[in-house]
Each structure stands twice: as C-alpha cells, then as structure tokens.
Design a protein around this motif. Structure first.
Motif, short mmCIF file in Angstrom:
data_model
loop_
_atom_site.label_atom_id
_atom_site.label_comp_id
_atom_site.label_asym_id
_atom_site.label_seq_id
_atom_site.Cartn_x
_atom_site.Cartn_y
_atom_site.Cartn_z
N ALA A 181 71.76 -2.56 20.17
CA ALA A 181 71.56 -1.11 20.26
C ALA A 181 73.06 -0.59 21.21
O ALA A 181 73.62 -1.31 21.96
CB ALA A 181 70.52 -0.43 20.84
N ALA B 84 61.99 -2.54 28.45
CA ALA B 84 62.99 -2.20 27.50
C ALA B 84 64.55 -1.92 28.34
O ALA B 84 65.54 -2.40 27.77
CB ALA B 84 62.78 -0.76 26.85
N VAL C 210 69.91 2.49 25.06
CA VAL C 210 68.35 2.22 24.76
C VAL C 210 67.78 3.44 25.86
O VAL C 210 68.01 3.33 27.25
CB VAL C 210 67.89 0.73 25.46
CG1 VAL C 210 66.60 0.80 25.47
CG2 VAL C 210 68.54 -0.37 24.47
N ARG D 206 66.44 -5.65 18.40
CA ARG D 206 67.09 -4.50 18.20
C ARG D 206 67.56 -3.79 19.56
O ARG D 206 68.51 -3.31 19.41
CB ARG D 206 65.78 -3.55 17.73
CG ARG D 206 66.35 -2.11 17.38
CD ARG D 206 67.44 -2.42 16.31
NE ARG D 206 67.91 -0.86 16.32
CZ ARG D 206 68.98 -0.48 16.61
NH1 ARG D 206 70.05 -1.48 17.37
NH2 ARG D 206 69.66 0.43 16.39
N ILE D 207 67.04 -4.18 20.63
CA ILE D 207 67.58 -3.82 21.97
C ILE D 207 68.93 -4.14 22.23
O ILE D 207 69.87 -3.53 22.44
CB ILE D 207 66.77 -4.01 23.14
CG1 ILE D 207 65.44 -3.11 23.15
CG2 ILE D 207 67.28 -3.78 24.34
CD1 ILE D 207 64.47 -3.84 24.10
N ARG D 208 69.17 -5.49 21.93
CA ARG D 208 70.29 -6.22 22.07
C ARG D 208 71.49 -5.61 21.08
O ARG D 208 72.65 -5.66 21.51
CB ARG D 208 70.35 -7.65 21.71
CG ARG D 208 71.44 -8.51 21.62
CD ARG D 208 70.93 -9.99 21.49
NE ARG D 208 72.06 -10.80 21.11
CZ ARG D 208 72.39 -11.50 19.78
NH1 ARG D 208 71.74 -11.18 18.96
NH2 ARG D 208 73.58 -12.48 20.10
N ALA E 254 64.63 4.32 27.58
CA ALA E 254 63.26 3.39 27.87
C ALA E 254 62.30 4.11 28.67
O ALA E 254 62.64 4.56 29.72
CB ALA E 254 63.92 2.40 28.83
N TRP F 90 71.38 1.94 29.39
CA TRP F 90 70.00 2.41 29.01
C TRP F 90 69.79 3.71 30.04
O TRP F 90 70.55 4.01 31.09
CB TRP F 90 69.16 1.41 29.52
CG TRP F 90 69.15 0.98 31.03
CD1 TRP F 90 69.99 -0.38 31.33
CD2 TRP F 90 68.71 1.25 32.37
NE1 TRP F 90 69.90 -0.42 32.70
CE2 TRP F 90 69.19 0.33 33.11
CE3 TRP F 90 67.89 2.38 32.30
CZ2 TRP F 90 68.95 0.63 34.60
CZ3 TRP F 90 67.59 2.55 33.58
CH2 TRP F 90 67.80 1.67 34.64
N ALA G 61 67.64 -4.55 28.05
CA ALA G 61 69.03 -3.88 27.84
C ALA G 61 70.05 -4.14 28.89
O ALA G 61 71.22 -4.73 28.47
CB ALA G 61 68.84 -2.33 27.71
N VAL H 103 62.26 3.33 23.05
CA VAL H 103 61.12 2.21 23.25
C VAL H 103 60.12 3.19 24.20
O VAL H 103 60.43 2.84 25.38
CB VAL H 103 61.82 1.08 23.78
CG1 VAL H 103 60.49 -0.08 23.71
CG2 VAL H 103 62.79 0.39 22.98
N ARG I 251 77.17 -3.36 18.25
CA ARG I 251 75.92 -2.44 18.35
C ARG I 251 76.34 -1.16 17.84
O ARG I 251 77.18 -0.51 17.75
CB ARG I 251 75.93 -2.50 20.03
CG ARG I 251 75.78 -3.87 20.69
CD ARG I 251 75.45 -3.83 22.15
NE ARG I 251 76.69 -3.80 23.05
CZ ARG I 251 77.10 -2.67 23.62
NH1 ARG I 251 76.33 -1.66 23.53
NH2 ARG I 251 78.02 -2.59 24.63
#
Length: 337
Positions: A163, A173, A166, A159-161, A168, A184, A177, A124, A118
């Motif tokens: 990162a 999001a 995140v 893309r969240i996975r 949010a 997050w 996450a 987001v 990651r």
C-alpha cells in the motif's frame, strides 16, 4: 510447547500471524512440553494458561487483569511491547522493546517494497468493527480500499506491504505498515480502540499517537459504542498523558474484577441491546427511519475516512526500526530451551 495467542472465531490477522511467524523464527522449538509461549498480542494477563514455564516475548497488557503469581520462578519475561506494559505490571524498564510483529521485516518474503511498487490507500478496521458496522460501504463511498482484518493473515500483511498509505483502526495494521516502511494514519471507529495499547507501542517506536475519531457507520454500531462502559470495554481516552492512561487501566481492571461487571454486561447485552436496539431494526415503523439514518452515517464516516486519507502518514525513524528489530532478534536468539 503451547503457543498462546488470542483466537477469534472469525479470524484476526494481527493475532493469527502467531500461528506461523514463530515456527519460521524458531523452527523445531514447538516440540517441547510444559512451556507456554506468549507472543504477539494484548495477552499478558490472567488468561495465560498455567504451565511449568511461561515465556513472554513482546506481548502487551491492556484488556484483562495481570496474571496471578507474576514474578514467580515459572516466568521468563524476555521482553514486552512497551513502557506502559512495564509500568502496569511492575516490570524492569529494560523489558520494554516493541511489538514482535516487527520481526516480519526480517523475513525475505515480507521485505519492504520500493515506493514505486506500492499503490493505493487502504483502510483496515479493528476486527470488532465488523458485523454491526458498515465499513465496506463507507470505504466504497470514500473511494478507499477496504481490507478486512479477518482475511488470511499473510494476505492482509502483503496488501499492507504493497500500500501507499494504511489507515489503521486495527493497531497491527499500523505496526505491520511501520515495519515495512509504509506510512500510516491512526483512526478510531469506536471507544473500544485502546489508547493504552496504542500508546504502549507508539512510545516504544518514538512516534506520536494522534488518532482521528470517525463517526459511527450505523445506528447499531453507535448504540453498541454507547454501551461499551457497561461491558467494561471503553478503552479509548481523550487524555494521552501516561499517568492518566495508567490510572484508567487500573480503574478498568478493578471494574472488571468486581461483582457488578458481569451483571451490568448482562443488562447491556440482554435487556437493552438484544431486546431494544436489534428488534428496532425489524419494526416496520422504525426500519425506514433507521435506514435513512444509516445512509447519513455512512456519508459522515466516509468524509472522516477521506480526511484521514488526506493526512500525511506517520513512519518511525529507520534507525529506530533497525535498532528495535536487532534487539528483538538478539533476545529471541538468546532464549534457552
């Protein structure tokens, strides 16, 4: 069977995942007639289409008044997003599980990645923050990757996975996450970010809701935020106590059902926003001034975003995630078609 979820013309990944998630989890169930299936989203309201049978699976309340005839024989409430939806709609307490997007973690192609795989902090925004806001420029100034919620839902989720963190503004999001073990941080770009629905979900996962309020990213965005009460869209609260949040929800639903609501919305949209705020952008004497203010707002919003990126991220307890996921899977498998 009709799959009911919110469809934004621009796209919104948290809603659009419904279009493929349920087919993967319930293959072949969508050939039946006379049934409406309500899945992920703040859609447990009076906009649900009438049907012989209505199945509610993990949906939440929050934006519109409750459905008419709720509790009749056509309703099958398998589960809802959280305890605030239960309280607002008068449901049995055991109806609350969590948001159905957690089921993404059960799909092999969305399995959590190792921390070494990651990278980067991403932002987001809520889909309503786009258009009149300047959030891509804010992210560029802050050195944080901007991820539009209007992109293909699978792309956003991947893309969240991948990162490291995140940030949010969009609740899903944070939900995605958390499902994938990615820390997050909650932020709010406007008073349109719903305390009710965020708290509904965070209470279901036993995590705190402590959002960072970001400055508006443009003059136009600030004007819209100021007018949100007239639109009936001021959802953000400073008081996170459950009684206060429920009281605000009920008062807001009464306002939305009133005769005054559409009139005030027309005044806000037609008279003030379209005839004053937007024309000011093209007025020669004001344009340069507003551009300077916008640049300053971008700097302020970027500073707020940087503070959010420096905060330690939140992640629910792994045992709670496993328990909620198992309960969602159990209730899904017990559905009788």
């Amino acid at each position: 069977m009709l799959l009911h979820y919110y469809r934004d013309a621009r796209g919104n990944f948290g809603d659009d995942l419904n279009s493929w998630l349920w087919e993967r989890l319930l293959p072949g169930a969508w050939m039946q007639d006379g049934t409406v299936f309500c899945g992920v989203g703040t859609i447990f309201d009076d906009l649900i289409p009438a049907a012989r049978r209505i199945v509610v699976f993990s949906s939440g309340a929050g934006y519109s008044p409750p459905p008419k005839g709720l509790g009749g024989p056509q309703w099958q409430i398998v589960c809802v997003r959280g305890p605030l939806t239960v309280a607002a709609l008068g449901l049995a307490p055991d109806a609350a599980v969590t948001d159905g997007a957690l089921l993404l973690a059960a799909l092999p192609d969305f399995a959590p990645l190792a921390e070494s795989e990651r990278h980067g902090a991403i932002f987001v925004p809520h889909h309503e923050a786009l258009g009149i806001g300047a959030w891509p420029q804010v992210c560029a100034t802050a050195g944080i990757e901007f991820v539009s919620p209007c992109q293909d839902s699978r792309h956003v989720i991947q893309r969240i996975r991948s990162a490291r963190l995140v940030i949010a503004d969009a609740m899903h999001a944070a939900i995605v996450a958390d499902a994938m073990g990615v820390p997050w941080v909650a932020v709010r770009t406007s008073r349109e970010i719903s305390t009710f629905k965020w708290l509904d979900w965070t209470l279901s996962m036993q995590v705190p809701y402590e959002p960072i309020d970001l400055p508006c990213s443009s003059v136009t965005e600030g004007a819209r935020d100021f007018l949100l009460p007239l639109y009936g869209r001021r959802y953000a609260l400073k008081d996170f106590a459950v009684p206060a949040v429920l009281a605000h929800y009920r008062a807001l639903m009464r306002y939305k059902a009133s005769r005054a609501a559409p009139r005030l919305r027309d005044i806000a949209n037609g008279l003030f926003f379209k005839r004053i705020v937007k024309p000011a952008r093209s007025a020669p004497g004001l344009r340069s001034i507003l551009d300077r203010v916008d640049r300053k707002q971008i700097e302020l919003a970027a500073a707020g975003l940087s503070r959010a990126a420096a905060r330690r991220g939140i992640l629910s307890d792994a045992a709670i995630r496993r328990a909620r996921l198992a309960e969602l899977q159990h209730r899904l498998s017990s559905l009788q078609w």
